[in-house]
Enzyme design. Structure first.
Site, short mmCIF file in Angstrom:
data_model
loop_
_atom_site.label_atom_id
_atom_site.label_comp_id
_atom_site.label_asym_id
_atom_site.label_seq_id
_atom_site.Cartn_x
_atom_site.Cartn_y
_atom_site.Cartn_z
N HIS A 205 0.80 -1.23 0.00
CA HIS A 205 0.00 0.00 0.00
C HIS A 205 0.83 1.27 0.00
O HIS A 205 0.28 2.37 -0.01
CB HIS A 205 -0.94 0.02 1.21
CG HIS A 205 -0.23 0.26 2.51
ND1 HIS A 205 0.47 -0.73 3.16
CD2 HIS A 205 -0.08 1.38 3.28
CE1 HIS A 205 1.00 -0.24 4.27
NE2 HIS A 205 0.68 1.04 4.36
C1 UD1 Z 1 -2.11 5.65 5.86
C2 UD1 Z 1 -0.78 6.18 6.38
C3 UD1 Z 1 0.30 5.14 6.16
C4 UD1 Z 1 -0.09 3.81 6.80
C5 UD1 Z 1 -1.45 3.38 6.32
C6 UD1 Z 1 -1.86 2.16 7.08
C7 UD1 Z 1 -0.51 8.62 6.13
C8 UD1 Z 1 0.22 9.67 5.41
N1 UD1 Z 1 -0.38 7.38 5.64
O1 UD1 Z 1 -1.98 5.44 4.47
O2 UD1 Z 1 1.51 5.58 6.77
O3 UD1 Z 1 0.87 2.85 6.46
O4 UD1 Z 1 -2.42 4.42 6.54
O5 UD1 Z 1 -2.87 1.42 6.48
O6 UD1 Z 1 -1.16 8.89 7.11
N2 UD1 Z 1 -9.47 4.56 1.97
C9 UD1 Z 1 -10.64 3.84 1.95
N3 UD1 Z 1 -11.19 3.47 3.15
C10 UD1 Z 1 -10.64 3.78 4.34
C11 UD1 Z 1 -9.44 4.50 4.35
C12 UD1 Z 1 -8.87 4.89 3.16
O7 UD1 Z 1 -11.17 3.54 0.88
O8 UD1 Z 1 -11.20 3.38 5.39
C13 UD1 Z 1 -8.84 4.94 0.68
C14 UD1 Z 1 -9.21 6.33 0.21
O9 UD1 Z 1 -9.32 6.31 -1.18
C15 UD1 Z 1 -7.99 7.16 0.57
C16 UD1 Z 1 -6.86 6.14 0.42
O10 UD1 Z 1 -7.42 4.90 0.81
O11 UD1 Z 1 -7.81 8.28 -0.24
C17 UD1 Z 1 -5.65 6.45 1.29
O12 UD1 Z 1 -6.02 6.59 2.67
P1 UD1 Z 1 -5.12 7.50 3.67
O13 UD1 Z 1 -5.60 7.32 5.06
O14 UD1 Z 1 -5.01 8.87 3.17
O15 UD1 Z 1 -3.69 6.88 3.52
P2 UD1 Z 1 -3.23 5.36 3.53
O16 UD1 Z 1 -2.68 5.02 2.20
O17 UD1 Z 1 -4.30 4.53 4.12
N1 UDP Z 2 -3.54 -5.87 9.04
C1 UDP Z 2 -4.75 -6.52 9.11
N2 UDP Z 2 -5.39 -6.90 7.95
C2 UDP Z 2 -4.85 -6.69 6.72
C3 UDP Z 2 -3.58 -6.04 6.66
C4 UDP Z 2 -2.96 -5.61 7.83
O1 UDP Z 2 -5.25 -6.76 10.20
O2 UDP Z 2 -5.47 -7.08 5.70
C5 UDP Z 2 -2.90 -5.41 10.30
C6 UDP Z 2 -1.52 -5.96 10.59
O3 UDP Z 2 -1.45 -6.25 11.96
C7 UDP Z 2 -0.60 -4.80 10.27
C8 UDP Z 2 -1.46 -3.61 10.66
O4 UDP Z 2 -2.76 -4.00 10.25
O5 UDP Z 2 0.58 -4.80 11.00
C9 UDP Z 2 -1.05 -2.30 10.02
O6 UDP Z 2 -1.06 -2.46 8.68
P1 UDP Z 2 -0.65 -1.51 7.51
O7 UDP Z 2 0.22 -2.32 6.65
O8 UDP Z 2 -1.90 -0.96 6.93
O9 UDP Z 2 0.13 -0.26 8.14
P2 UDP Z 2 1.68 0.09 8.34
O10 UDP Z 2 2.17 -0.77 9.44
O11 UDP Z 2 2.41 -0.12 7.07
O12 UDP Z 2 1.67 1.52 8.70
#
Ligand code: UD1
Ligand code: UDP
Length: 369
Positions: A205
């Site tokens: 991601h």
């Molecule tokens: C965020 C964090 C990243 C972390 C990740 C964990 C920042 C800058 N990034 O990235 O460090 O590793 O979370 O998972 O804070 N979306 C959905 N449903 C949701 C949430 C998001 O569809 O419940 C989609 C939306 O299109 C959104 C995109 O995911 O624009 C990105 O979501 P966002 O929270 O901005 O950043 P992540 O890529 O999730």
């Molecule tokens: N995780 C989960 N389901 C998934 C993917 C991840 O429960 O399908 C959990 C897992 O414990 C992971 C945590 O969510 O360590 C955080 O995941 P993510 O990779 O989104 O965030 P990051 O650690 O890269 O910020």
């Protein structure tokens, strides 16, 4: 009675890290408030974690949602300022490195409320990562810095952070893992997704892997080739979903595209996997503790301890299949020793430091005599 502690969480990794700290403070009867910013909001990115991890329902969900970095951070700042003024905490606890973490630390600092940062001092030294920007800024704002691995102490010292503020406490994400370990059942998780006995798990991601179409295409190609050697379960984070599909990653023999999984099911799959391919921060740590080989599709890691003391290895897209074949041939380091203090007791250590700090600073609950 000491002052109120307000935790700010917003994303999937925040929930996993906060759960043991909230539980440990609850055990002391301390006044605490849990604020969800709503950065993640889907059932499978948010609510399921509260149920599975035994987190109390948030006292507030600010419903901030998605947006560009500027828009999302601006919305977080405004919403959090109102919340902190209304709740009047003595201390704000923030987790990890996401936009919710930075916004909460900045708002608290400007209001003169001390900040504690859980998972301080990690550095990838890659400022193109939004998380690296967030980490560096939050650590400059924090009064208390809780560190998960020893090298973080040195990073903070070099950035001029007073060593008296830094506490090496272990890793709360591993507390959560060890608490729920007995529920991680690979056979159940495998059966739910019709996976063969030997399989791998993939999560991707990071913007560097999925936002740029060329990077997404390289990732899709590498994974499709890898699936020729091993069935791959791929629970897709919403960020990568469309990009990877457009880049050609499809349900095909060997590739099992899945919705994001709940924590217990995800960890069940990881526990039984022959290998995990990821760019996640948390997954690098979890595989290290479970002893599952991890191939991280990145050029840097802010968690080098998972390489030196664990099962992690960094690979570029072109190196993935050769590295996978080595893993499948059993060519991995035997029994790494594991990082120090990842023993399931980080939450209570953090709670102890927080309560002692509050006692020393004699903060009182708003309205208390
Ligand atoms: C965020 C964090 C990243 C972390 C990740 C964990 C920042 C800058 N990034 O990235 O460090 O590793 O979370 O998972 O804070 N979306 C959905 N449903 C949701 C949430 C998001 O569809 O419940 C989609 C939306 O299109 C959104 C995109 O995911 O624009 C990105 O979501 P966002 O929270 O901005 O950043 P992540 O890529 O999730
Ligand atoms: N995780 C989960 N389901 C998934 C993917 C991840 O429960 O399908 C959990 C897992 O414990 C992971 C945590 O969510 O360590 C955080 O995941 P993510 O990779 O989104 O965030 P990051 O650690 O890269 O910020």
């Amino acid at each position: 009675m000491n002052g109120r502690v307000l935790h700010v969480v917003g994303t999937r990794p925040n929930f996993v890290k906060a759960a043991p700290v909230v539980a440990a403070l609850r055990a002391t009867g301390h006044d605490q408030v849990l604020v969800h910013t709503g950065q993640h909001y889907d059932e499978r990115m948010s609510h399921i974690f509260f149920r599975e991890l035994g987190l109390p329902a948030p006292d507030t969900d600010l419903g901030v949602g998605s947006g560009s970095h500027a828009r999302q951070t601006a919305d977080l700042l405004v919403a959090l300022e109102g919340e902190l003024l209304a709740r009047a905490p003595a201390l704000v606890v923030v987790y990890g490195d996401v936009n919710s973490t930075l916004a909460a630390a900045l708002v608290a600092a400007k209001l003169g409320i001390p900040v504690a940062h859980v998972e301080a001092g990690l550095r990838s030294f890659d400022m193109a990562m939004p998380e690296e920007v967030n980490r560096r800024l939050v650590d400059q704002l924090a009064e208390l810095l809780f560190v998960t691995s020893p090298e973080a102490v040195g990073h903070l010292a070099r950035e001029g952070v007073d060593p008296g503020r830094v506490h090496f406490v272990g890793n709360p994400m591993i507390d959560t893992l060890l608490t729920h370990l007995e529920h991680f059942d690979p056979a159940v998780a495998r059966a739910a997704h019709a996976l063969p006995e030997r399989y791998g798990v993939v999560t991707l991601h990071r913007p560097a892997n999925v936002d740029d179409p060329e990077a997404a295409a390289a990732a899709a190609r590498a994974l499709t080739e890898a699936a020729g050697h091993l069935d791959l379960a791929v629970p897709l984070h919403p960020r990568g979903r469309e990009a990877l599909r457009r880049a050609g990653l499809a349900d095909a023999p060997g590739i099992h595209l899945l919705e994001p999984l709940g924590y217990v099911e995800f960890m069940g799959l990881v526990r039984g996997a022959a290998v995990v391919i990821t760019d996640s921060g948390g997954v690098q740590e979890e595989t290290t503790v479970l002893g599952v080989p991890c191939l991280t599709l990145r050029t840097t890691t802010e968690r080098p301890v998972t390489v030196t003391h664990g099962t992690n290895r960094l690979v570029r897209h072109g190196e993935l299949v050769p590295a996978l074949r080595k893993v499948l041939d059993g060519q991995t380091a035997a029994d790494p020793e594991g990082p120090p203090l990842w023993d399931g007791k980080a939450g209570p250590r953090i709670a102890r430091v927080l309560t002692e700090w509050l006692e020393r600073h004699d903060h009182r609950v708003a309205g208390a005599p």
